[in-house]
Design a protein around this motif. Sequence first.
Motif, short mmCIF file in Angstrom:
data_model
loop_
_atom_site.label_atom_id
_atom_site.label_comp_id
_atom_site.label_asym_id
_atom_site.label_seq_id
_atom_site.Cartn_x
_atom_site.Cartn_y
_atom_site.Cartn_z
N ILE A 94 -8.38 -13.67 10.67
CA ILE A 94 -8.87 -14.81 11.44
C ILE A 94 -7.87 -15.14 12.56
CG2 ILE A 94 -9.35 -17.31 11.38
CD1 ILE A 94 -11.51 -15.85 9.89
N ASP A 95 -8.35 -15.11 13.77
CA ASP A 95 -7.55 -15.53 14.92
C ASP A 95 -8.34 -16.55 15.74
OD1 ASP A 95 -5.95 -15.83 17.12
OD2 ASP A 95 -5.73 -13.71 17.56
N THR A 96 -9.51 -16.14 16.21
CA THR A 96 -10.30 -16.96 17.14
C THR A 96 -10.55 -18.39 16.62
OG1 THR A 96 -11.34 -14.97 18.00
CG2 THR A 96 -12.50 -17.03 18.40
N ALA A 154 0.92 -10.46 13.56
CA ALA A 154 1.22 -10.52 14.99
C ALA A 154 0.42 -9.46 15.71
CB ALA A 154 2.71 -10.27 15.20
N SER A 155 -0.40 -9.91 16.65
CA SER A 155 -1.21 -9.00 17.46
C SER A 155 -0.38 -8.44 18.61
CB SER A 155 -2.40 -9.77 18.04
OG SER A 155 -1.91 -10.70 18.99
N GLN A 156 -0.99 -7.57 19.37
CA GLN A 156 -0.33 -7.03 20.56
C GLN A 156 -0.02 -8.16 21.54
OE1 GLN A 156 0.71 -3.80 20.63
NE2 GLN A 156 0.05 -4.12 18.53
N GLY A 157 -0.99 -9.06 21.70
CA GLY A 157 -0.80 -10.20 22.59
C GLY A 157 0.33 -11.10 22.12
N ALA A 158 0.43 -11.29 20.81
CA ALA A 158 1.48 -12.13 20.24
C ALA A 158 2.86 -11.52 20.48
CB ALA A 158 1.25 -12.32 18.75
N ASP A 208 -0.50 -6.39 13.52
CA ASP A 208 -1.96 -6.29 13.68
C ASP A 208 -2.27 -5.31 14.82
OD1 ASP A 208 -4.62 -7.01 13.19
OD2 ASP A 208 -4.55 -8.71 14.58
N HIS A 209 -3.12 -4.33 14.56
CA HIS A 209 -3.51 -3.33 15.57
C HIS A 209 -2.31 -2.66 16.25
CE1 HIS A 209 -7.79 -4.22 15.27
NE2 HIS A 209 -7.46 -5.48 15.22
N GLY A 210 -1.37 -2.19 15.42
CA GLY A 210 -0.22 -1.46 15.96
C GLY A 210 -0.70 -0.29 16.81
N ILE A 235 -8.77 -20.19 14.72
CA ILE A 235 -7.53 -20.99 14.82
C ILE A 235 -7.30 -21.41 16.27
CG2 ILE A 235 -5.03 -21.04 14.46
CD1 ILE A 235 -5.37 -18.94 12.30
N ARG A 236 -7.51 -20.47 17.18
CA ARG A 236 -7.35 -20.79 18.62
C ARG A 236 -8.27 -21.94 19.01
NH1 ARG A 236 -7.02 -15.09 21.93
NH2 ARG A 236 -5.65 -14.02 20.48
N GLU A 237 -9.52 -21.86 18.55
CA GLU A 237 -10.50 -22.90 18.90
C GLU A 237 -10.06 -24.27 18.39
OE1 GLU A 237 -14.54 -20.12 18.90
OE2 GLU A 237 -13.89 -21.08 17.05
O1 LIG Z 1 -6.45 -8.30 17.44
C1 LIG Z 1 -7.17 -9.25 17.58
C2 LIG Z 1 -6.69 -10.49 18.18
O2 LIG Z 1 -7.54 -11.57 17.88
C3 LIG Z 1 -6.51 -10.33 19.69
O3 LIG Z 1 -5.29 -10.85 19.89
P1 LIG Z 1 -4.39 -10.85 21.25
O4 LIG Z 1 -5.21 -11.38 22.36
O5 LIG Z 1 -3.33 -11.83 20.79
O6 LIG Z 1 -3.83 -9.48 21.42
#
Ligand SMILES: O=C[C@H](O)COP(=O)(O)O
Length: 286
Positions: free
Chosen positions: A231-233, A49-53, A82-84, A235-237
Motif C-alpha cells: 500500500i502506497d497510494t 522504499a520505492s525507487q522514488g523514495a 520495493d521494485h529494486g 497513504i499518500r491520499e
Molecule cells: O512502486 C510503487 C510505488 O507506489 C511508486 O512509488 P514511487 O513514485 O515512490 O517510485
Amino acid sequence: MPLVPVSVLLREAAVEGYAVGAFNCSNLEIVQAIVAAAEAEKAPVIMQASQGAIKYAGVDYIAAMVRVAARGARVPVALHLDHGTSFDQVVRCLVAGFSSVMIDGSHLPLEQNIALTRRVVSAARPVGVSVEAELGRIGGVEDDIAVTDREAFFTDPEEARYFVEQTGVDSLAVAIGTAHGRYKGEPRLDFDRLTRIKELVPVPLVLHGASGVPDEAIREAIRRGVRKINIDTNIREAFVGAVRHKLDENPQEIDPRKILGPAREAAIEVIREKMRVFGCSGKVRG
Ligand SMILES: O=C[C@H](O)COP(=O)(O)O
Ligand SMILES: O=C(CO)COP(=O)(O)O
Ligand SMILES: [Zn+2]
Ligand SMILES: [Zn+2]
C-alpha cells in the motif's frame, strides 16, 4: 527489536492465513505513522522504499529512520526494497542494513529475469536477507500497459512454478489485475489465476497495487494465498488530504509540524484500517 526478514513474517502469516501489510515510506512522518499503526494494532509490519523514495530521501536516511523506529517498537518490523532495479542497488541496500529486497526483472525476457533474480538470491541469502521477485507485469506508474492487452501481462501459473524453482526466491509478486496508483474504475482481479498460481508455487505470494482494491477482494486474495500486500497510494491520499485540509483551514500556518502532525495522524488511521482488513491486527502477542 532488530529488523526481521520479510520471509520470517510471511511464514507466520501463511501458518495463520493472514497477510502482512507492506507500506511505502519516504519521510519521517510516514515512517512514524507506520510503526505507530503497527503498535496500536499489535501487527507485524513491513516498511518499504520505492525507487522514488530512494531518490527523494536516500537509502541511508531511510534505513536509519526505520532502524530507529524498529528499535523502539514492540512489534516486528522489516525494511524492504520495493521494485529494486539492479544488482548494484540491491547490494547498496544490503550494506545499508535492509532486511529484505525485491528485484523486479519483470520487464526482462524470462531467462534474463531468472538470471538476475538468482544472482540477487545468491548475494542476499548468505546475509539473511529475503528476496521477492516479480513475474508478469503490474500496470500503473511503472508501466504503460493498455487496458486491452492487460491479460497478456498477467502472471502465467506454469511459468511462475518454473521461475520459483529456478531462482529460489522467498516470495513472488504476481500480476492478476491490480495496478499501481489510482484506479479509474473498480479493479477486477483474476482469482482463478491466483488459485492456480498458489497451487503450483510453494512460496508466499505478494499483491502490489492494492490501494483502492475493495476490502472484500483483498480478503478473497488472502484466502487464496496472498501473504504480503503493498500500500502506497492510499497513504499518500490520506497524508496529502490532511495537509490540504490544514492549509485550507489556516492558510497563514507556517509551522511545518502543525501541518505534518495531522497528516501523520491521518496516515496512522488509514494504515490501521488496512491492517484490520489484512487480518494481521492482534497477531503480535505479549
Ligand atoms: O512502486 C510503487 C510505488 O507506489 C511508486 O512509488 P514511487 O513514485 O515512490 O517510485
Ligand atoms: O504496489 C505498491 C508498491 O510496490 C503500491 O501500490 P499502490 O499504488 O496501489 O498503493
Ligand atoms: Zn514491476
Ligand atoms: Zn509495486
